[in-house]
Design a protein around this motif. Sequence first.
Motif, short mmCIF file in Angstrom:
data_model
loop_
_atom_site.label_atom_id
_atom_site.label_comp_id
_atom_site.label_asym_id
_atom_site.label_seq_id
_atom_site.Cartn_x
_atom_site.Cartn_y
_atom_site.Cartn_z
N PRO A 242 0.81 -1.23 0.00
CA PRO A 242 0.00 0.00 0.00
C PRO A 242 0.84 1.27 0.00
N TYR A 243 1.93 1.29 -0.74
CA TYR A 243 2.78 2.48 -0.80
C TYR A 243 3.58 2.46 -2.11
N LYS A 244 4.15 3.60 -2.44
CA LYS A 244 4.92 3.78 -3.66
C LYS A 244 6.31 3.15 -3.50
N LEU A 245 6.89 2.77 -4.62
CA LEU A 245 8.26 2.28 -4.63
C LEU A 245 9.20 3.45 -4.91
N THR A 246 10.40 3.38 -4.39
CA THR A 246 11.39 4.43 -4.61
C THR A 246 12.61 3.85 -5.30
N SER A 247 13.31 4.72 -6.00
CA SER A 247 14.53 4.28 -6.68
C SER A 247 15.62 3.95 -5.67
N MET A 248 16.62 3.21 -6.14
CA MET A 248 17.75 2.76 -5.33
C MET A 248 17.32 1.80 -4.23
N THR A 249 16.22 1.08 -4.48
CA THR A 249 15.75 0.04 -3.56
C THR A 249 16.32 -1.29 -4.02
N MET A 250 16.93 -2.02 -3.11
CA MET A 250 17.54 -3.30 -3.43
C MET A 250 16.48 -4.37 -3.64
N ALA A 251 16.80 -5.35 -4.50
CA ALA A 251 15.87 -6.43 -4.80
C ALA A 251 16.67 -7.64 -5.26
N SER A 252 15.94 -8.73 -5.54
CA SER A 252 16.53 -9.93 -6.12
C SER A 252 15.66 -10.35 -7.29
N GLY A 253 16.28 -10.56 -8.45
CA GLY A 253 15.51 -10.89 -9.65
C GLY A 253 15.66 -12.34 -10.04
N SER A 254 14.53 -12.95 -10.49
CA SER A 254 14.54 -14.31 -11.02
C SER A 254 14.06 -14.24 -12.47
N ILE A 255 14.97 -14.50 -13.41
CA ILE A 255 14.69 -14.36 -14.84
C ILE A 255 14.49 -15.73 -15.46
N ARG A 256 13.39 -15.89 -16.22
CA ARG A 256 13.14 -17.16 -16.90
C ARG A 256 14.01 -17.25 -18.14
N LEU A 257 14.81 -18.31 -18.22
CA LEU A 257 15.69 -18.51 -19.36
C LEU A 257 14.94 -19.20 -20.50
N ALA A 258 15.58 -19.28 -21.65
CA ALA A 258 14.98 -19.95 -22.80
C ALA A 258 14.75 -21.43 -22.48
N ASP A 259 13.58 -21.96 -22.87
CA ASP A 259 13.27 -23.36 -22.63
C ASP A 259 14.23 -24.26 -23.41
N GLN A 260 14.54 -25.42 -22.81
CA GLN A 260 15.44 -26.38 -23.45
C GLN A 260 14.76 -27.72 -23.61
N ARG A 261 15.12 -28.44 -24.69
CA ARG A 261 14.66 -29.82 -24.86
C ARG A 261 15.57 -30.74 -24.06
N PRO A 262 15.01 -31.73 -23.37
CA PRO A 262 15.85 -32.66 -22.61
C PRO A 262 16.92 -33.34 -23.45
N VAL A 263 16.62 -33.60 -24.75
CA VAL A 263 17.59 -34.28 -25.59
C VAL A 263 18.84 -33.42 -25.81
N ASP A 264 18.70 -32.08 -25.67
CA ASP A 264 19.85 -31.20 -25.84
C ASP A 264 20.91 -31.43 -24.78
N TRP A 265 20.48 -31.92 -23.62
CA TRP A 265 21.46 -32.17 -22.55
C TRP A 265 22.39 -33.34 -22.90
N LEU A 266 21.91 -34.23 -23.80
CA LEU A 266 22.70 -35.40 -24.15
C LEU A 266 23.59 -35.17 -25.34
N LEU A 267 23.29 -34.10 -26.10
CA LEU A 267 24.07 -33.80 -27.29
C LEU A 267 25.29 -32.97 -26.95
N PRO A 268 26.40 -33.17 -27.65
CA PRO A 268 27.60 -32.38 -27.36
C PRO A 268 27.45 -30.94 -27.81
#
Length: 268
Positions: A242-268
């Motif tokens: 219930p309040y505004k956000l201010t700049s220079m506030t610390m946070a932690s980000g979780s970024i979704r990476l590109a999806d991978q096929r399981p078979v790619d893990w087995l390929l060189p």
Amino acid sequence: MQFRQQALAKLQSPEELDLPVRFARPQGWLVLSVTVVAMAAASVWAVTGSVASTVSAPAILTHGQGSYLLQSPVAGQVTAVLAKQGEQLPAGSPVLKVRTAKGETVVRTLDAGRVSGLAATVGQIIQTGANVAAVEKVAHTKDPLYATVYVPAENAASIPDDAAVDLTVQSVPTQEYGVLRGHVKSVDRSAQSPQQIAAFLGDSQLGEQFTKKGRPVAVTVRLDKSSATKSGYAWSSADGPPYKLTSMTMASGSIRLADQRPVDWLLP
């Protein structure tokens, strides 16, 4: 001896030679069938399926253009501090006065912005090039906030355009208000040095903090907007804090990476 004689008698008796031999019980065929089906399904999933993964890294909320450290062009004694912390100033505004051997010099802002920190006090002796203030480059107080996530360099290539980002804001109780939503706006492909981070954020300590585990890549995140929340941004909860956000506030980000096929893990 009795059992041995019975066993020998069975071997010598040809009367059961025409009976069919049972190689496996029905239960065994069932287990084999289930195993084959499961392996086939796993093979199909390995080729056509996908696995989502994320990368987590420290972040900070800022305005898009960052900040700069205002340095004194002369050496001398500070005689007056003319700006206040948090004050919005146009370019060329006086910040402090310095008495030198040749007279008094006024130190002015280079670009318009908000004074986010003052490092000089009246009576202080400063040298040429000393940091006297941090100024955030923002033209208006209502300019939108962004998040800068400092991601390990080895993960930068796996971040797709417009990837979803969840931000845990340090000043917001996560269990009560959830996480802040956003999407990747841009990825800086070059690793950032402590000096580059300090120049952008206007804080040398943050430059050291964000490079403790190596030189990271800066990922700019556009915060999702919402007219239904007090902060003006979208949260995983319905209302957010219930309040505004201010700049220079610390946070932690979780970024979704590109999806991978399981078979790619087995390929060189």
